[in-house]
Design a protein around this motif. Structure first.
Motif, PDB file in Angstrom:
ATOM      1  N   SER A   9       0.821  -1.211   0.000  1.00  0.00           N
ATOM      2  CA  SER A   9       0.000   0.000   0.000  1.00  0.00           C
ATOM      3  C   SER A   9       0.855   1.261   0.000  1.00  0.00           C
ATOM      4  O   SER A   9       1.703   1.457   0.875  1.00  0.00           O
ATOM      5  N   PRO A  10       0.624   2.171  -0.967  1.00  0.00           N
ATOM      6  CA  PRO A  10       1.358   3.438  -0.958  1.00  0.00           C
ATOM      7  C   PRO A  10       1.130   4.244   0.326  1.00  0.00           C
ATOM      8  O   PRO A  10       2.030   4.959   0.769  1.00  0.00           O
ATOM      9  N   TYR A  11      -0.068   4.125   0.900  1.00  0.00           N
ATOM     10  CA  TYR A  11      -0.366   4.886   2.122  1.00  0.00           C
ATOM     11  C   TYR A  11       0.382   4.303   3.322  1.00  0.00           C
ATOM     12  O   TYR A  11       0.890   5.041   4.170  1.00  0.00           O
ATOM     13  N   PHE A  33      -6.403  -4.583   3.760  1.00  0.00           N
ATOM     14  CA  PHE A  33      -7.550  -3.789   4.218  1.00  0.00           C
ATOM     15  C   PHE A  33      -8.729  -4.715   4.513  1.00  0.00           C
ATOM     16  O   PHE A  33      -8.884  -5.767   3.912  1.00  0.00           O
ATOM     17  N   HIS A  34      -9.525  -4.299   5.507  1.00  0.00           N
ATOM     18  CA  HIS A  34     -10.699  -5.041   5.967  1.00  0.00           C
ATOM     19  C   HIS A  34     -10.342  -6.425   6.530  1.00  0.00           C
ATOM     20  O   HIS A  34     -11.212  -7.303   6.586  1.00  0.00           O
ATOM     21  N   LYS A  48      -9.607   0.577   6.599  1.00  0.00           N
ATOM     22  CA  LYS A  48      -8.593   0.941   5.604  1.00  0.00           C
ATOM     23  C   LYS A  48      -7.209   0.860   6.228  1.00  0.00           C
ATOM     24  O   LYS A  48      -7.056   0.944   7.456  1.00  0.00           O
ATOM     25  N   ILE A  49      -6.199   0.725   5.364  1.00  0.00           N
ATOM     26  CA  ILE A  49      -4.815   0.739   5.819  1.00  0.00           C
ATOM     27  C   ILE A  49      -4.143   2.012   5.293  1.00  0.00           C
ATOM     28  O   ILE A  49      -4.491   2.465   4.200  1.00  0.00           O
ATOM     29  N   PRO A  50      -3.232   2.601   6.100  1.00  0.00           N
ATOM     30  CA  PRO A  50      -2.657   2.124   7.352  1.00  0.00           C
ATOM     31  C   PRO A  50      -3.476   2.518   8.581  1.00  0.00           C
ATOM     32  O   PRO A  50      -4.370   3.362   8.515  1.00  0.00           O
ATOM     33  N   ASP A  61      -5.381   6.550   8.948  1.00  0.00           N
ATOM     34  CA  ASP A  61      -5.167   7.554   7.899  1.00  0.00           C
ATOM     35  C   ASP A  61      -3.697   8.000   7.887  1.00  0.00           C
ATOM     36  O   ASP A  61      -3.177   8.515   8.873  1.00  0.00           O
ATOM     37  N   SER A  62      -3.075   7.826   6.711  1.00  0.00           N
ATOM     38  CA  SER A  62      -1.635   8.099   6.598  1.00  0.00           C
ATOM     39  C   SER A  62      -1.286   9.537   6.967  1.00  0.00           C
ATOM     40  O   SER A  62      -0.298   9.772   7.677  1.00  0.00           O
ATOM     41  N   ASP A  97      -2.125  11.862  -2.434  1.00  0.00           N
ATOM     42  CA  ASP A  97      -3.062  10.875  -1.887  1.00  0.00           C
ATOM     43  C   ASP A  97      -4.326  10.718  -2.733  1.00  0.00           C
ATOM     44  O   ASP A  97      -5.000   9.691  -2.639  1.00  0.00           O
TER      45      ASP A  97
HETATM   46  N1  LIG Z   1      -6.879   8.485   3.166  1.00  0.00           N
HETATM   47  C1  LIG Z   1      -6.429   7.169   3.571  1.00  0.00           C
HETATM   48  C2  LIG Z   1      -6.584   6.193   2.426  1.00  0.00           C
HETATM   49  C3  LIG Z   1      -6.231   4.769   2.840  1.00  0.00           C
HETATM   50  C4  LIG Z   1      -6.663   3.771   1.769  1.00  0.00           C
HETATM   51  O1  LIG Z   1      -7.591   4.046   0.979  1.00  0.00           O
HETATM   52  N2  LIG Z   1      -6.011   2.610   1.770  1.00  0.00           N
HETATM   53  C5  LIG Z   1      -6.420   1.574   0.860  1.00  0.00           C
HETATM   54  C6  LIG Z   1      -5.308   0.580   0.563  1.00  0.00           C
HETATM   55  S1  LIG Z   1      -4.023   1.278  -0.429  1.00  0.00           S
HETATM   56  C7  LIG Z   1      -7.560   0.816   1.524  1.00  0.00           C
HETATM   57  O2  LIG Z   1      -7.503   0.514   2.684  1.00  0.00           O
HETATM   58  N3  LIG Z   1      -8.609   0.531   0.727  1.00  0.00           N
HETATM   59  C8  LIG Z   1      -9.754  -0.188   1.198  1.00  0.00           C
HETATM   60  C9  LIG Z   1     -11.024   0.625   1.081  1.00  0.00           C
HETATM   61  O3  LIG Z   1     -10.980   1.736   0.513  1.00  0.00           O
HETATM   62  O4  LIG Z   1     -12.051   0.168   1.566  1.00  0.00           O
HETATM   63  C10 LIG Z   1      -4.977   7.261   4.046  1.00  0.00           C
HETATM   64  O5  LIG Z   1      -4.288   8.221   3.670  1.00  0.00           O
HETATM   65  O6  LIG Z   1      -4.551   6.408   4.832  1.00  0.00           O
END
Ligand SMILES: N[C@@H](CCC(=O)N[C@@H](CS)C(=O)NCC(=O)O)C(=O)O
Length: 207
Positions: A9-11, A33-34, A48-50, A61-62, A97
């Motif tokens: 994950s980039p975040y 995630f999840h 969501k991750i991280p 939230d990153s 982001d």
């Molecule tokens: N704004 C969040 C975005 C985090 C995010 O969207 N992570 C993705 C993985 S790269 C995720 O968990 N996706 C699952 C989902 O959106 O339900 C951050 O900066 O941490």
């Protein structure tokens, strides 16, 4: 400190780079995630991750995590203080982001995630749309903004972390910035991903 989230994950990578820059020790739990992991779910309200847990304090939230780390461990600073530099750093964090991530991640989703993890076929049309149509204006913009090793001022910052992070997923999808068309961006991405903090984060466990 515990960091939740796969190294793909980039975040998640943003958090790992920040921790490495600041020399903070952590335990990495590379969940998807999840993931049905009660401790992770408690730290991430949306799954969501991280997410992190630091001595009982949980945060998702990153960007929120980067700001938390910045206040708790101010040195070396990753958030500029000068008003214009701060504004630009926050802008690049948000731009990285949102708009940039959304397009840079397409080749990775299509060529890596779908065939390997989701058992679905790759849509090369979607890859071409991202590489040939959606990304060039964003690359043009970044090419205009780059005038040295760092995007904002004379120090590495959250701006560099958030802009560079998703380019690694582009590389994992066997795609790259065309150095003939965007020479400054191509060199900037390569140099930023070669920093020790990024190199450590790129080797983080994926699952
Ligand atoms: N704004 C969040 C975005 C985090 C995010 O969207 N992570 C993705 C993985 S790269 C995720 O968990 N996706 C699952 C989902 O959106 O339900 C951050 O900066 O941490």
């Amino acid at each position: 400190m515990i960091v939740y989230g796969t190294g793909y994950s980039p975040y998640v990578r943003k958090v790992l780079v920040s921790l490495a820059e600041k020399g903070i020790a952590y335990e990495h739990r590379p969940v998807m995630f999840h993931a049905p992991d009660a401790d992770f779910q408690a730290a991430s309200p949306l799954g969501k991750i991280p997410a992190i847990e630091d001595d009982g304090f949980r945060l998702a939230d990153s960007s929120a995590i980067l700001w938390y780390l910045e206040r708790k461990h101010p040195t070396p600073a990753l958030v500029p203080t000068e008003p214009k530099a701060l504004g630009r750093a926050v802008w690049f964090d948000k731009f990285g982001d949102t708009e940039l991530f959304a397009k840079l991640i397409v080749p990775f989703v299509q060529r890596v995630l779908k065939p390997n993890m989701m058992k679905q076929p790759t849509d090369e049309g979607a890859v071409a749309q991202a590489l040939d149509t959606d990304l060039p204006p964003l690359f043009d913009y970044l090419e205009r903004e780059i005038s040295g090793p760092y995007l904002v001022g004379d120090a590495f910052s959250i701006a560099d972390i958030s802009i560079a992070t998703s380019f690694y997923n582009l590389h994992l999808a066997q795609a790259k910035v065309d150095a003939d068309r965007w020479p400054k961006l191509a060199a900037y991405v390569d140099a930023t991903l070669a920093r020790p903090s990024f190199k450590a984060a790129l080797e983080a466990k994926k699952g």
